[in-house]
Motif scaffolding. Sequence first.
Motif, short mmCIF file in Angstrom:
data_model
loop_
_atom_site.label_atom_id
_atom_site.label_comp_id
_atom_site.label_asym_id
_atom_site.label_seq_id
_atom_site.Cartn_x
_atom_site.Cartn_y
_atom_site.Cartn_z
N HIS A 48 -24.22 -43.21 33.98
CA HIS A 48 -25.40 -43.06 33.13
C HIS A 48 -25.16 -42.06 32.00
O HIS A 48 -25.52 -42.30 30.85
CB HIS A 48 -26.60 -42.63 33.97
CG HIS A 48 -27.82 -42.30 33.16
ND1 HIS A 48 -28.57 -43.27 32.54
CD2 HIS A 48 -28.40 -41.12 32.87
CE1 HIS A 48 -29.57 -42.69 31.89
NE2 HIS A 48 -29.48 -41.38 32.09
N GLN A 49 -24.52 -40.93 32.32
CA GLN A 49 -24.29 -39.89 31.33
C GLN A 49 -23.24 -40.27 30.30
O GLN A 49 -23.23 -39.74 29.19
CB GLN A 49 -23.88 -38.58 32.01
CG GLN A 49 -25.01 -37.93 32.76
CD GLN A 49 -24.55 -36.72 33.55
OE1 GLN A 49 -23.35 -36.47 33.68
NE2 GLN A 49 -25.49 -35.97 34.08
N SER A 50 -22.37 -41.21 30.64
CA SER A 50 -21.33 -41.60 29.69
C SER A 50 -21.88 -42.41 28.53
O SER A 50 -21.23 -42.52 27.49
CB SER A 50 -20.22 -42.38 30.41
OG SER A 50 -20.70 -43.65 30.78
N VAL A 51 -23.06 -43.00 28.69
CA VAL A 51 -23.63 -43.84 27.63
C VAL A 51 -24.97 -43.28 27.14
O VAL A 51 -25.89 -44.04 26.84
CB VAL A 51 -23.79 -45.30 28.09
CG1 VAL A 51 -22.45 -45.97 28.21
CG2 VAL A 51 -24.55 -45.40 29.39
N LEU A 52 -25.08 -41.97 27.04
CA LEU A 52 -26.28 -41.38 26.47
C LEU A 52 -26.23 -41.50 24.95
O LEU A 52 -25.17 -41.36 24.34
CB LEU A 52 -26.41 -39.91 26.88
CG LEU A 52 -26.74 -39.65 28.34
CD1 LEU A 52 -26.79 -38.15 28.61
CD2 LEU A 52 -28.05 -40.29 28.74
N VAL A 53 -27.38 -41.74 24.34
CA VAL A 53 -27.46 -41.88 22.89
C VAL A 53 -27.53 -40.49 22.26
O VAL A 53 -28.37 -39.68 22.63
CB VAL A 53 -28.70 -42.71 22.50
CG1 VAL A 53 -28.82 -42.80 21.00
CG2 VAL A 53 -28.64 -44.08 23.13
N LYS A 54 -26.61 -40.23 21.31
CA LYS A 54 -26.55 -38.94 20.64
C LYS A 54 -26.97 -39.10 19.18
O LYS A 54 -26.71 -40.12 18.55
CB LYS A 54 -25.12 -38.38 20.67
CG LYS A 54 -24.51 -38.30 22.04
CD LYS A 54 -25.09 -37.20 22.85
CE LYS A 54 -24.34 -37.08 24.16
NZ LYS A 54 -24.94 -36.14 25.05
N ARG A 55 -27.62 -38.08 18.65
CA ARG A 55 -28.01 -37.99 17.25
C ARG A 55 -28.86 -39.15 16.76
O ARG A 55 -28.79 -39.55 15.61
CB ARG A 55 -26.78 -37.84 16.35
CG ARG A 55 -26.14 -36.47 16.47
CD ARG A 55 -24.97 -36.32 15.56
NE ARG A 55 -23.80 -36.02 16.37
CZ ARG A 55 -22.84 -36.89 16.67
NH1 ARG A 55 -22.89 -38.10 16.21
NH2 ARG A 55 -21.83 -36.54 17.42
N LYS A 56 -29.67 -39.71 17.65
CA LYS A 56 -30.62 -40.75 17.28
C LYS A 56 -31.90 -40.52 18.08
O LYS A 56 -31.89 -39.81 19.07
CB LYS A 56 -30.06 -42.15 17.57
CG LYS A 56 -28.90 -42.55 16.67
CD LYS A 56 -28.44 -43.95 16.98
CE LYS A 56 -27.35 -44.39 16.05
NZ LYS A 56 -26.11 -43.63 16.20
N ASP A 57 -32.96 -41.16 17.65
CA ASP A 57 -34.24 -41.03 18.33
C ASP A 57 -34.20 -41.83 19.63
O ASP A 57 -34.12 -43.06 19.61
CB ASP A 57 -35.35 -41.55 17.41
CG ASP A 57 -36.73 -41.30 17.98
OD1 ASP A 57 -36.82 -40.69 19.07
OD2 ASP A 57 -37.72 -41.70 17.34
#
Length: 189
Positions: A159-168
Motif C-alpha cells: 500500500h505504501q509503495s503506491v501512495l500519491v505524492k504532490r497531488k490532491d
Amino acid sequence: MKTILASRTVTIPPEVNLAVKSRVVTVKGPRGTLRRSFKHVKMETTRVSKKTLRIDVWFASRKELACLRTICSHITNMIVGVTRGYLVKMRSVYAHFPININVVEDKEVEIRNFLGEKYLRRVAMRPGVTCEISKGVKDEIILRGNNLELVTQSAALIHQSVLVKRKDIRKFLDGIYVSFVGKEVEPSS
C-alpha cells in the motif's frame, strides 16, 4: 495505584502444542511453528491444565495491566495462525492508467504503470508470507501466511509503495488498498 494481582487465561485447542520458557512462547500446530518473546513484560505464565494457560501480572500499574490483555491476544493470534492461517486481499484502484501487478516466485510484487509512471516498484514480502494474483477477481492480490503481523505488514508495504505524492489525494484515489483481512478458511475434506 497498583493492582495486586491481575490474571487472564488463554484456551489452547487440542491440535496445538504450546510451550513457554523464560517468557518466550512457542506455538506448534498443523500449519507450522511460531515463536515470540515477551521478555520486555513482567509477567508470570502458568500451565493450569492441558488446554489452559494462565498469565499473571503482580503489582501492576495501569500500563502493565493493559499489556496483559495484549499478550493474551498475541498468543491467541499465534494459535489461530498455526491452525487456520491468515489471509489479506488487496484491490488496485485506478482512474485512467491501469496498474499492472506481477508476482515473482510468490515472494515479490512488481508494480508497473502507477499513474502512468515508468518507474518499476518492487516490494519484497516478509518471511513466511506468500503472494498470488486472484484467479476470479480482476486486479486483486491475495497474501497468505501464519503470522498475522507479517502478513499485514506485507500488505502495508504494498500500500505504501503506491501512495500519491504532490497531488490532491481527494482527487487522485489511485492505489492498492486492503479490501479484506481475516482467517483463511480451510478447505473441507
